[in-house]
Write a protein that holds these residues in place. Structure first.
Motif: not given
Ligand SMILES: NC(=O)c1ccc[n+]([C@@H]2O[C@H](COP(=O)([O-])OP(=O)(O)OC[C@H]3O[C@@H](n4cnc5c(N)ncnc54)[C@H](OP(=O)(O)O)[C@@H]3O)[C@@H](O)[C@H]2O)c1
Length: 300
Positions: A6-8, A10-12, A30-36, A45-48, A85-87, A161-165
């Motif tokens: 999930t969250g595919s 995103g940055l990580i 596993l992505t939301r319908p509006q995702s790429r 749809d995690p929230v719905a 979105s998380r819980v 996870i810490g501050f991702v570089l």
């Molecule tokens: N980057 C950091 O420095 C860092 C540090 C500590 C913890 N984290 C945690 O690690 C996770 C991944 O980080 P990231 O930097 O890759 O995050 P990100 O770039 O913001 O991406 C998060 C992904 O979550 C999904 N998403 C976005 N909004 C959402 C919503 N409202 N409801 C449900 N899903 C949603 C999307 O994926 P889809 O479009 O595929 O659904 C999005 O690509 C996050 O939970 C973040 O809090 C990140």
């Protein structure tokens, strides 16, 4: 392995997806319908609260990274989205996994060092208590939401996870324009600790958590040496070859970012990756300057 991610987008998630696919794993997103659009997509749809459980059968591992970005102005509505979105997403995923005919043996779920809050110079281990900032409450509830998976025999790792570089996004990418212009500097006193990790090591720690059967519960995903904001500022300036003489005062950080400033920029969180070390994870980038040179493409 057959892996659900999930969250595919995103940055990580993008980095994890690319790395797992390159190693020959079958990754389903596993992505939301509006995702790429991506190959091998499954919608939820995690929230719905909508998900097709039938499509979740027979995975060897689940990596759960989805959540509303914490970047942006923290209005009450934004804070609710960060939490919900998380819980709700984690609850929905974990209740669905718990009810499968063939459950995955392991779930690696993102959490954050924000769990520990603002703790000065104290060194935080996975045993340390939860902090008192907004993000501390969010991460605690987020980790607890995985309970249905845990109680149904799935090994759950909560990766703090810490501050991702990375150059591709997140906090470092946002810092680059002012630093490249030579107007970057420390934030506030600069004495607050920043627990950082190179994107390659986040990907490495996720793979390590999937494969290490003794790991469960909270696991700190940070490099071994947290630095102060002042040290981080100096290292970034030196890698970019730019001066860092313009500090950002506390009031200006709060004015620009509101509550997010207190939770992210001004909070002091000094975290030790005890469980990764104990289970033999070898960091590719344990040293900050080496990590910055690598992610910014400034290798000497
Ligand atoms: N980057 C950091 O420095 C860092 C540090 C500590 C913890 N984290 C945690 O690690 C996770 C991944 O980080 P990231 O930097 O890759 O995050 P990100 O770039 O913001 O991406 C998060 C992904 O979550 C999904 N998403 C976005 N909004 C959402 C919503 N409202 N409801 C449900 N899903 C949603 C999307 O994926 P889809 O479009 O595929 O659904 C999005 O690509 C996050 O939970 C973040 O809090 C990140």
């Amino acid at each position: 392995m057959r892996i659900l991610l999930t969250g595919s987008n995103g940055l990580i998630g993008r980095a994890v997806n690319a790395s797992l696919a390159a190693e020959g794993h079958d990754v389903f997103c596993l992505t939301r319908p509006q995702s790429r659009h991506q190959e091998r997509m499954i919608h939820w749809d995690p929230v719905a609260g909508s998900i097709n459980k039938g499509e979740l059968e027979n995975f060897d591992a689940v990596v759960h990274l989805a959540g509303e970005t914490i970047v942006g102005r923290w209005t009450p509505a934004k804070k609710a989205r960060i939490l919900d979105s998380r819980v709700k997403g984690t609850q929905l995923l974990c209740e669905s996994l718990a009810n499968l005919n063939k459950r995955p043996p392991v779930l690696v779920a993102a959490s954050a060092v924000g769990y520990y809050g603002d703790r000065g110079d104290q060194l935080m281990t996975e045993e340390s208590s939860v902090g008192s900032l907004y993000l501390s409450g969010v991460t605690k509830a987020w980790e607890e939401a995985a309970e249905p998976a845990r109680t149904n025999g799935i090994r759950v790792v909560n990766l703090r996870i810490g501050f991702v570089l990375s150059k591709a996004g997140g906090g470092l990418a946002a810092m680059l324009p002012p630093f490249k212009l030579g107007v970057g500097g420390r934030v506030g006193s600069g004495r607050q600790y920043l627990s950082w990790i190179a994107i390659d090591d986040v990907v490495g720690a996720i793979a390590h958590a999937v494969l290490t059967s003794s790991l469960h519960g909270p696991v700190n995903a940070v490099a071994p040496n947290a630095v102060t904001n002042r040290e981080f500022t100096k290292a970034l300036g030196s890698v970019l070859g730019r001066p860092t003489i313009f500090p950002l005062p506390v009031f200006a950080a709060r004015l620009a970012m509101g509550e997010m400033a207190d939770n992210l920029l001004l909070a002091s969180t000094r975290v030790d990756p005890v469980r990764l070390r104990e289970t033999g994870y070898e960091f590719k980038y344990p040293d900050l300057r080496g990590a910055l040179r690598h992610v910014l493409g400034k290798n000497l």
